[in-house]
Design a protein around this motif. Structure first.
Motif, PDB file in Angstrom:
ATOM      1  N   UNK A  16       0.857  -1.272   0.117  1.00  0.00           N
ATOM      2  CA  UNK A  16      -0.079   0.119  -0.088  1.00  0.00           C
ATOM      3  C   UNK A  16       1.064   1.158  -0.053  1.00  0.00           C
ATOM      4  N   UNK A  17       1.893   1.276   0.731  1.00  0.00           N
ATOM      5  CA  UNK A  17       3.033   2.282   0.712  1.00  0.00           C
ATOM      6  C   UNK A  17       3.388   2.800  -0.445  1.00  0.00           C
ATOM      7  N   UNK A  18       3.991   1.492  -1.045  1.00  0.00           N
ATOM      8  CA  UNK A  18       4.629   1.714  -2.536  1.00  0.00           C
ATOM      9  C   UNK A  18       3.568   2.260  -3.376  1.00  0.00           C
ATOM     10  N   UNK A  19       2.558   1.876  -3.312  1.00  0.00           N
ATOM     11  CA  UNK A  19       1.319   2.015  -4.139  1.00  0.00           C
ATOM     12  C   UNK A  19       1.085   3.378  -4.023  1.00  0.00           C
ATOM     13  N   UNK A  20       0.912   3.887  -3.014  1.00  0.00           N
ATOM     14  CA  UNK A  20       0.606   5.248  -2.687  1.00  0.00           C
ATOM     15  C   UNK A  20       1.565   6.370  -3.134  1.00  0.00           C
ATOM     16  N   UNK A  21       2.953   5.741  -2.744  1.00  0.00           N
ATOM     17  CA  UNK A  21       4.119   6.655  -3.329  1.00  0.00           C
ATOM     18  C   UNK A  21       4.115   6.685  -4.549  1.00  0.00           C
ATOM     19  N   UNK A  22       3.857   5.621  -5.411  1.00  0.00           N
ATOM     20  CA  UNK A  22       3.898   5.520  -7.036  1.00  0.00           C
ATOM     21  C   UNK A  22       2.972   6.479  -7.630  1.00  0.00           C
ATOM     22  N   UNK A  23       1.793   6.324  -6.951  1.00  0.00           N
ATOM     23  CA  UNK A  23       0.701   7.465  -7.333  1.00  0.00           C
ATOM     24  C   UNK A  23       1.130   8.888  -7.089  1.00  0.00           C
ATOM     25  N   UNK A  24       1.622   8.994  -6.151  1.00  0.00           N
ATOM     26  CA  UNK A  24       2.097  10.350  -5.932  1.00  0.00           C
ATOM     27  C   UNK A  24       3.392  10.656  -7.117  1.00  0.00           C
ATOM     28  N   UNK A  48      -6.796  14.346 -12.432  1.00  0.00           N
ATOM     29  CA  UNK A  48      -6.314  14.757 -11.006  1.00  0.00           C
ATOM     30  C   UNK A  48      -7.229  14.279  -9.949  1.00  0.00           C
ATOM     31  N   UNK A  49      -8.504  14.330 -10.486  1.00  0.00           N
ATOM     32  CA  UNK A  49      -9.716  13.743  -9.163  1.00  0.00           C
ATOM     33  C   UNK A  49      -9.503  12.380  -9.305  1.00  0.00           C
ATOM     34  N   UNK A  50      -8.981  11.506 -10.229  1.00  0.00           N
ATOM     35  CA  UNK A  50      -8.812  10.105 -10.055  1.00  0.00           C
ATOM     36  C   UNK A  50      -7.769   9.812  -9.309  1.00  0.00           C
ATOM     37  N   UNK A  51      -6.661  10.676  -9.384  1.00  0.00           N
ATOM     38  CA  UNK A  51      -5.452  10.379  -8.497  1.00  0.00           C
ATOM     39  C   UNK A  51      -5.656  10.723  -7.198  1.00  0.00           C
ATOM     40  N   UNK A  52      -6.490  11.639  -6.975  1.00  0.00           N
ATOM     41  CA  UNK A  52      -7.001  12.039  -5.641  1.00  0.00           C
ATOM     42  C   UNK A  52      -7.730  10.910  -4.823  1.00  0.00           C
ATOM     43  N   UNK A  53      -8.652  10.138  -5.843  1.00  0.00           N
ATOM     44  CA  UNK A  53      -9.397   9.391  -5.217  1.00  0.00           C
ATOM     45  C   UNK A  53      -8.581   8.061  -4.747  1.00  0.00           C
ATOM     46  N   UNK A  54      -7.461   7.686  -5.659  1.00  0.00           N
ATOM     47  CA  UNK A  54      -7.129   6.620  -5.469  1.00  0.00           C
ATOM     48  C   UNK A  54      -5.926   6.764  -4.298  1.00  0.00           C
ATOM     49  N   UNK A  55      -5.418   8.128  -4.118  1.00  0.00           N
ATOM     50  CA  UNK A  55      -4.550   8.191  -2.828  1.00  0.00           C
ATOM     51  C   UNK A  55      -5.332   8.216  -1.678  1.00  0.00           C
ATOM     52  N   UNK A  56      -6.598   8.649  -1.733  1.00  0.00           N
ATOM     53  CA  UNK A  56      -7.646   8.747  -0.801  1.00  0.00           C
ATOM     54  C   UNK A  56      -7.983   7.196  -0.288  1.00  0.00           C
ATOM     55  N   UNK A  57      -7.896   6.434  -1.255  1.00  0.00           N
ATOM     56  CA  UNK A  57      -7.983   4.854  -1.093  1.00  0.00           C
ATOM     57  C   UNK A  57      -7.064   4.240  -0.151  1.00  0.00           C
ATOM     58  N   UNK A  58      -5.724   4.680  -0.646  1.00  0.00           N
ATOM     59  CA  UNK A  58      -4.603   4.223  -0.157  1.00  0.00           C
ATOM     60  C   UNK A  58      -4.525   4.677   1.209  1.00  0.00           C
ATOM     61  N   UNK A  59      -4.938   5.853   1.545  1.00  0.00           N
ATOM     62  CA  UNK A  59      -4.815   6.349   3.031  1.00  0.00           C
ATOM     63  C   UNK A  59      -5.732   5.763   3.805  1.00  0.00           C
ATOM     64  N   UNK A  60      -7.068   5.435   3.263  1.00  0.00           N
ATOM     65  CA  UNK A  60      -7.928   4.699   3.952  1.00  0.00           C
ATOM     66  C   UNK A  60      -7.542   3.422   4.381  1.00  0.00           C
ATOM     67  N   UNK A  61      -7.001   2.817   3.330  1.00  0.00           N
ATOM     68  CA  UNK A  61      -6.607   1.369   3.553  1.00  0.00           C
ATOM     69  C   UNK A  61      -5.401   1.266   4.701  1.00  0.00           C
ATOM     70  N   UNK A  62      -4.722   2.312   4.644  1.00  0.00           N
ATOM     71  CA  UNK A  62      -3.534   2.415   5.555  1.00  0.00           C
ATOM     72  C   UNK A  62      -3.870   2.684   6.813  1.00  0.00           C
TER      73      UNK A  62
END
Length: 367
Positions: A16-24, A48-62
DNA sequence: ACGATTTGACCATT
DNA sequence: AATGGTCAAATCGT
């Protein structure tokens, strides 16, 4: 999730951390692309919105994962083996680690090597040890003097294509046939992420097996090198002088196990306050770690640093010369795996390290 | 046909 | 010389 082992949790956490960082990173790339073009379209906004949602999902999962860990974000210890072979993607194995400026002569040694004992529960239909997520190709088998079972030699499948030099040897234990001793040599430099999926068992007659069991081998958490992650050295330079790791000797009964006791001290700076976390909610149960005298709790920290990672050491099968942890910046919330490795593969004992000895996976860790 | 495994030969180290 | 580690041709499995 309830049934998920600590090891799997850490795997998941790392993914998850890696996914989030790659998304960033992707977000950053998109920003560059947009800013270089004259106008921004609704298409850009959608991205941009999609990326925000992906990041939010990562944060939520984390955060869900963190919430599961007892001790207020101080996750429990993993069952076995270190989360990383120490390899940090950015540290990316020995070669990358040697990218330092040369002012600190760094003895380079032959391949690092560490052994892990893996127990396979009999009668479960999983006689053959499970895959460790990496792709191995057997290149030899040898009868070893005095050993009942032959030793199998494996190398990374991607050796030819990507020049990955990781190898392992699998030796079934004489006294306990359900135990496999797996000796790893070299780090994976291939870009193939280890799968966390459990592959089907090997046939019964295949005594020598290709790998481990429920407890994934060391490499599994090792973040894999990404082609675009090449800034670890820059980061180290940025933080030169700001980071110290001190390992101390533990002369208690635990020394009977020849383990390393480590005390970490990460001086904080105004902008980058960070700390180390242990994935064990009870430090006293980790033989080679002492509770921080500054925290007085199960966490291992330097106030006001945030505890947010895990600690691994020789007792988990990692080389004694290496220690990995996840550090997280309190201000930005960024995570990174950090790896400390001693020269010449000497055990981490009674040593002090400056930050050039520490490699970080995540180029975006420091704001 | 192709990739993986097996296995005897060869090489390096002690 | 003995032993462990690797190579590579033969074989196997898909």
């Amino acid at each position: 999730m309830e049934n998920m082992g600590e090891w799997e949790k850490m795997n998941l956490l790392n993914e998850l951390i890696q996914g989030r960082e790659l998304t960033k990173q992707l977000q950053h790339q998109l920003h560059l692309a947009v800013s270089s073009s004259s106008s921004s379209s609704s298409h850009d906004q959608t991205q941009e919105m999609l990326i925000h949602r992906i990041l939010a999902s990562y944060d939520k999962a984390l955060s869900m994962l963190n919430a599961e860990a007892p001790g207020g974000g101080c996750p429990r210890r993993m069952s076995e083996s270190p989360p990383s072979l120490g390899g940090s993607p950015m540290s990316g194995g020995d070669s990358d680690r040697d990218l330092n400026d040369g002012s600190t002569p760094r003895k380079r040694k032959a391949m690092q090597r560490w052994t892990k004992r893996v127990h396979v529960a009999p009668g479960t239909g999983l006689e053959g040890p499970l895959d460790d997520g990496f792709s191995w190709r057997k290149y030899g088998q040898k009868d070893i003097l005095g050993a009942k079972y032959p030793r199998g030699y494996y190398r990374c499948t991607h050796r030819n294509v990507q020049g990955c030099l990781a190898t392992k040897q699998v030796q079934r234990s004489d006294d306990d046939p359900t135990v496999f001793e797996i000796t790893y040599r070299g780090r994976h430099t291939c870009s193939h992420h280890p799968a966390t999926v459990v592959p089907p068992p090997l046939p019964e007659n295949q005594t020598d097996s290709n790998a481990s069991v429920d407890a994934a081998p060391l490499q599994v958490i090792q973040p894999q090198p990404q082609p675009n992650q090449t800034h670890s050295q820059d980061i180290a330079f940025d933080f030169r002088g700001g980071l110290t790791v001190l390992t101390q000797t533990l002369d208690s009964k635990n020394d009977n196990h020849n383990l390393t006791s480590s005390m970490f001290n990460f001086p904080s700076t105004p902008d980058n306050i960070f700390g180390i976390m242990s994935n064990n909610s009870d430090f006293s149960s980790i033989p080679h770690f002492l509770p921080s005298s500054t925290s007085g709790t199960n966490c291992f920290s330097v106030s006001p640093a945030r505890l947010d990672g895990f600690q691994v050491g020789p007792s988990f099968g990692a080389p004694e010369s290496e220690l990995s942890m996840i550090v997280s910046a309190a201000t930005s919330g960024n995570n990174s795996q950090a790896t400390v490795r001693s020269d010449s593969d000497l055990p981490l004992r009674g040593m002090e390290f400056a930050n050039e000895d520490i490699s970080f996976d995540n180029p975006g860790f420091f704001p």
